[in-house]
Design an enzyme around this catalytic site. Structure first.
Site, PDB file in Angstrom:
ATOM      1  N   CYS A  82      54.314  67.938 -27.780  1.00  0.00           N
ATOM      2  CA  CYS A  82      54.184  69.180 -28.535  1.00  0.00           C
ATOM      3  C   CYS A  82      52.738  69.481 -28.891  1.00  0.00           C
ATOM      4  O   CYS A  82      52.349  70.643 -28.985  1.00  0.00           O
ATOM      5  CB  CYS A  82      55.023  69.107 -29.803  1.00  0.00           C
ATOM      6  SG  CYS A  82      54.817  67.563 -30.703  1.00  0.00           S
ATOM      7  N   CYS A  83      51.949  68.419 -29.106  1.00  0.00           N
ATOM      8  CA  CYS A  83      50.609  68.633 -29.664  1.00  0.00           C
ATOM      9  C   CYS A  83      49.612  69.266 -28.689  1.00  0.00           C
ATOM     10  O   CYS A  83      48.872  70.171 -29.086  1.00  0.00           O
ATOM     11  CB  CYS A  83      50.052  67.340 -30.230  1.00  0.00           C
ATOM     12  SG  CYS A  83      51.061  66.653 -31.573  1.00  0.00           S
TER      13      CYS A  83
ATOM     14  N   GLU B 170      58.301  61.089 -39.217  1.00  0.00           N
ATOM     15  CA  GLU B 170      57.211  61.986 -38.815  1.00  0.00           C
ATOM     16  C   GLU B 170      56.885  62.935 -39.965  1.00  0.00           C
ATOM     17  O   GLU B 170      56.638  64.123 -39.740  1.00  0.00           O
ATOM     18  CB  GLU B 170      57.589  62.791 -37.564  1.00  0.00           C
ATOM     19  CG  GLU B 170      57.923  61.915 -36.372  1.00  0.00           C
ATOM     20  CD  GLU B 170      58.003  62.695 -35.067  1.00  0.00           C
ATOM     21  OE1 GLU B 170      57.117  62.559 -34.247  1.00  0.00           O
ATOM     22  OE2 GLU B 170      58.980  63.457 -34.908  1.00  0.00           O
TER      23      GLU B 170
ATOM     24  N   HIS C 152      67.169  71.061 -29.971  1.00  0.00           N
ATOM     25  CA  HIS C 152      66.054  71.957 -30.247  1.00  0.00           C
ATOM     26  C   HIS C 152      66.243  73.352 -29.652  1.00  0.00           C
ATOM     27  O   HIS C 152      65.270  74.016 -29.317  1.00  0.00           O
ATOM     28  CB  HIS C 152      64.752  71.337 -29.710  1.00  0.00           C
ATOM     29  CG  HIS C 152      64.271  70.138 -30.475  1.00  0.00           C
ATOM     30  ND1 HIS C 152      64.978  68.979 -30.578  1.00  0.00           N
ATOM     31  CD2 HIS C 152      63.147  69.929 -31.199  1.00  0.00           C
ATOM     32  CE1 HIS C 152      64.310  68.094 -31.296  1.00  0.00           C
ATOM     33  NE2 HIS C 152      63.202  68.646 -31.689  1.00  0.00           N
TER      34      HIS C 152
ATOM     35  N   HIS D  25      65.246  72.074 -36.262  1.00  0.00           N
ATOM     36  CA  HIS D  25      63.774  72.160 -36.204  1.00  0.00           C
ATOM     37  C   HIS D  25      63.402  73.621 -36.351  1.00  0.00           C
ATOM     38  O   HIS D  25      63.552  74.420 -35.425  1.00  0.00           O
ATOM     39  CB  HIS D  25      63.252  71.597 -34.887  1.00  0.00           C
ATOM     40  CG  HIS D  25      61.772  71.335 -34.894  1.00  0.00           C
ATOM     41  ND1 HIS D  25      60.848  72.210 -35.425  1.00  0.00           N
ATOM     42  CD2 HIS D  25      61.044  70.276 -34.442  1.00  0.00           C
ATOM     43  CE1 HIS D  25      59.627  71.703 -35.298  1.00  0.00           C
ATOM     44  NE2 HIS D  25      59.725  70.534 -34.712  1.00  0.00           N
TER      45      HIS D  25
END
Lengths: 643, 643
Positions: B394-395, B310, B132, B184
């Site tokens: 992440c959320c 996902e 990432h 990503h």
């Protein structure tokens, strides 16, 4: 025998049973002529047969897998059972040759396994938890017993006795022995069969050891993992429930883990309960069975709802599209239930056997006999079709051996009574009070509920004929020689018993009323709320896209409209189809909308349902068992009404 | 500017917007006072903050993970946006200290990443597909731009410029450069922001390079895998659809793969389309958006139905219990849609923003502000509860930054018109033809559809006020200074436009009729056949076990009975609940039966539905959005009728 003696009945063995009806006889012919040869062919092509030559070398293809021996063994067992009722010299020669090869593969100490002889000899008996050594040995034993019964030839039996003797030396509670037991149960019930075939009580004791050692602490699979240098906590399945070794078997109340393993274990528990008059073990088995069929069984008789563990999840958790419902698990349910039926003649058991046989088991093989389902879902988007073969190909030889032994599930007897569990046309010959009695059963079952029995016997014979009144049947009539016999309103465990002195030529007519039933599932089965399954007689029905178009879930049966049944002789080998009225929303008005708040326009359609077992034999497409249903009469929101 | 100029509107930035309504203002206060401090605290506890000291050594705990930098960056961005509207010197000091640490962690060549500096320096830029690095860099850039706008301080912006310069040297089509792009996506939209903040066109060109290089052949991720000595065929995700690199982006028609990645990519495509006046790129973005919202979006605004990737699966495949519907994906949908809305003021876009904001996004954080959903299913057995933290977290910072920027989604303007997209009470100040105009919006939205606007301006101002008539609203009234204004039957893209010379004190009353709607899903959404979702205004409702008992799937709403709405000020922070009549089967008559063919007795009950966003804030239990519904009037099988 004490009054508490456990075994009440004995199944009438297939050798005494001839099946000649219109439903099963053609399927058994297909089993003999297509399925058994096909499974052998696939075993050859994939290297499973040649693996017994033990000449695999590193780097070569077709590495013998830990479960390959069981596939071959189950094929031998299926072929042996077939020989018992349908002699076939060519097949017998093939079997003799294969048995010679297997016998040659046996090690001097009696050890018998292709993978752990040819591929990983260093790992013999080192991972009972994950690998399949005892499981494979069990299937070889079952195969050898079947072959011995079919042909009288002892060679294979002697081979597996040497193997069992070896296992008996390796495992047990004496110093120097491993206190292990199989991760995949099977050998326990096989050892009981071997004891019964040979009279050698050590085999029974060994089975009892495996059963009673299971789930004891310290947990053998953890001990064994540490000996391999592994952390038991890293066990992939995360729980010993997977192998039903989370608790000693007598303490188990709920069927858990891998479904096939459980069925084989529970079957062996019942076998041992009978052989050892062990009421506690029987009670554990019955408790597990009841929990299973009351809370964890699909309407098709399928069990084991999850792919993750190939097994059980939670009560009432019976998803339809993702239903695993492995063919082998359903066969295991038949094996387990059939054992309980002999102890307690209760139609509740025979009902489950019939439900599984006519639905999930038959679904496991195509109408052609050459393609197989491993999983038997109750809903499909069209992506689930039968395989020609499966890497893990336990199911094809298993369905072959089940069909080859179908005869044994039909009748049982004891000194006083003769039980008819299944309505499968043909002849059965039994000995009764010194007389040889022949009973002929004739019907169009499962398409029709009228069954006729005729007795033939040289002399009169005093006998109770016990006819199963199936759980699906709400009304029945019985006539003896044309005269109606009153059926008591509360039957003893579901069997209608007719006691008389029977004469040759006596005729019994049983009429099981067989309307189409709209079956509901328990409200806690979330997947089926608002849905019904169509069932007629023992058969569960389903809709396929090829007959009904796409979006089967949007189709709603009209509860207030009649359903019709019609036999179509040229359709799917001859089946009764169910037709009726339904509605579904029109697609066109939706255009690009994904959600809308105004009532959607519906259209009236007629649907056609086929027996579940016959699905996936035409073009791939959607399939659905549990159908939505609603009553439209008086619903002002549905202006389009049927004429 | 040509007539084809793409950007039609500009969002009014949060700094000009004060939110003081009864619904959002308390949530934004919770975001500032609980969520933002909580996320920082969790980042500290888990080592994410200290990772920037680069002193991690092998064998130590809290190994910096490849995505940790993004969590910290998103927290900085959230905190920076919060500072912009709510100055907080203590928070600013914390940020300055952290930014100092980050700046010190920058390598001499500009490289900036904790994992690939402290843990695996040898693997820098060697696995763009799975790791990432560019994603983290993108979030650092977004954070720095936000901090620069909030405080005017340039230090962090300078740091990320050096990082972007480094990336610009490493990647590109020149000899010696890597032709890579992120697995990503995220850096593309960040680079556009960096270009807008600095005026440096190289950053825009780099974003354009990443966008246009994506999905070209030979596929960079395969080239890169071979350079690592890996077989590209062994890629765990099996398909480059996972990263939306299966095709050049201009050729993509269907949203595929990981949903968050897709949303960030498509957002950047729209940004670049505007900056470069690239109509082809915009067309690709619009096509993807339309496919998404017409075929792959939950009624809550959730997207990405599958846990496996996902992300996206197939059209109309929207399972409820297993709905992944990641909070970040929903936020990504808001980001993407908001960009399209500025190009084409169409309420279809604003409807999707509103749907996602009020339902799936708000569901991502507890009413307390301290617990978080990663997945937002539409059905639960009671096993789905918000986390205090998530390993892949992440959320939480993402929902914090969304809420901190809520102001920007409410209004847009151009030279001629002022658009109101969302009905969120407060004040907004805009410049219009040289005048400073202040608009006050007041309502009890979303509990009530009556909204009042008041204008304040020193001089008269000529302006079109464009009020969104939401897609959920079937009837509306508008009054200006008490006089009704006719709304044309076919509105221009859903906005009611009122053009006049406004005077201070002018008042506009908008009345959006807000009955309870019973929403159906397209017939091809199998999971929702026979079911409705209750929606009122923008809010989707659900049932919870705590209010309605177990077995929510067995509950059937009566289509022929009225529903009631009632505001409960002391319940769940003050929400309107929906109540009505329903039936469900009685459990007692079932006893041990799993299947039965006779009609089951039902009982009449009253149900209570709460807004979806407020679920899982009380005792754990079942939850259900899509409810079964039937009409019982005239159904003879249901003898128990409501009085």
């Amino acid at each position: 025998m004490t009054p508490a003696h456990l075994q009440k009945l004995s199944p009438v063995p297939p050798r005494q049973v001839e099946i000649n009806d219109g439903f099963w006889a053609p399927k058994l012919k297909t089993n003999r002529e297509v399925t058994i040869p096909t499974v052998y062919q696939r075993c050859r092509e994939t290297g499973r047969i040649d693996a017994w030559k033990l000449d695999w070398k590193p780097g070569q293809p077709q590495t013998p897998h830990v479960f390959w021996d069981s596939d071959v063994a189950k094929w031998i067992e299926a072929a042996a059972h077939s020989l018992a009722t349908h002699p076939d010299p060519k097949l017998e020669t093939t079997l003799d040759d294969l048995i010679d090869t297997i016998a040659k593969a046996q090690q001097p100490d009696g050890y018998l396994n292709t993978h752990f002889t040819a591929v990983r000899p260093d790992m013999r008996w080192k991972n009972l938890r994950d690998w399949h050594e005892l499981y494979c040995a069990g299937h070889l034993i079952e195969a050898a017993v079947a072959y011995f019964h079919a042909t009288g030839k002892k060679k294979f039996l002697d081979t597996v006795c040497r193997c069992a003797d070896h296992i008996d030396r390796v495992f047990g509670t004496s110093p120097g022995q491993k206190r292990g037991y199989p991760g995949h149960e099977e050998i326990e019930l096989a050892l009981v069969k071997l004891y019964q075939a040979t009279g050698e009580r050590r085999y029974l004791q060994l089975a009892k050891y495996f059963i009673d050692e299971r789930g004891q602490q310290p947990h053998y699979f953890d001990v064994e993992a540490r000996e391999r240098g592994e952390d038991p906590a890293s066990y992939w399945a995360k729980t010993h429930e997977y192998t039903q070794s989370h608790l000693p078997v007598r303490e188990q109340k709920i069927p858990v883990g891998h479904a096939v393993r459980g069925m084989y274990l529970y079957s062996a528990m019942v076998d041992l309960a009978v052989e050892c008059q062990d009421h506690e073990l029987l009670a554990a088995g019955k408790r597990l069975w009841q929990h299973l069929v009351h809370k964890r069984m699909y309407v098709t008789g399928g069990i084991g709802s999850s792919r993750a563990n190939e097994g059980h999840t939670a009560d009432y958790d019976l998803p339809n599209e993702t239903a695993y419902a492995e063919t082998c698990a359903a066969i295991g349910l038949v094996l387990f239930t059939h054992r309980l039926l002999q102890i307690e003649p209760d139609t509740a058991y025979a009902d489950v056997i019939e439900r599984a046989l006519y639905n999930v088991c038959l679904s496991g093989v195509s109408l052609t006999g050459a393609r197989f389902f491993y999983e038997n879902p109750l809903e499909s988007r069209g992506n689930h079709q039968r395989w020609e073969w499966h890497e893990c190909s336990c199911c094809p030889p298993n369905i072959a051996r089940l069909l080859a032994t179908l005869g044994q599930y039909i009748y049982s007897q004891n000194a006083h009574a003769f039980f008819v569990h299944l309505y499968i046309g043909g002849n059965v010959t039994i000995a009764c009070n010194g007389e040889t009695v022949r009973l002929t059963q004739q019907s169009n079952y499962p398409w029709d509920g009228k069954i006729t029995f005729r007795i033939a016997s040289e002399r009169e014979v005093d006998l109770t004929l016990a006819l199963r009144l199936p759980g699906w049947c709400r009304a029945a009539e019985i006539k003896v020689n044309g005269e109606e016999v009153a059926i008591p309103p509360r039957l003893e465990k579901g069997y209608a018993k007719i006691h008389r002195r029977w004469q040759s030529g006596d005729q019994v007519e049983l009429n099981l009323f067989m309307p189409i039933e709209r079956v509901q599932a328990h409200p806690q089965v979330r997947a089926n709320c608002g849905r019904i399954a169509l069932q007629r007689g023992p058969l569960v029905y389903c809709l396929e896209e090829i007959d009904n178009g796409k979006n089967l879930n949007d189709l709603v049966l009209c509860r207030d409209k009649e359903l019709a049944v019609n036999f179509e002789s040229d359709f799917l080998g001859g089946v009764s189809v169910i037709t009726g009225a339904a509605k579904r929303r029109q697609l066109a008005p939706w255009q690009e909308q994904l959600y809308r708040a105004d009532l959607a326009a519906t259209e009236n359609i007629f649907f056609k349902a086929i027996p579940y077992f016959a699905w996936a034999n035409r073009a791939p497409g959607e399939m659905l068992v549990w159908l939505r249903e609603a009553c439209y009469s008086g619903d002002p929101s549905h202006s389009t009404q049927f004429a």
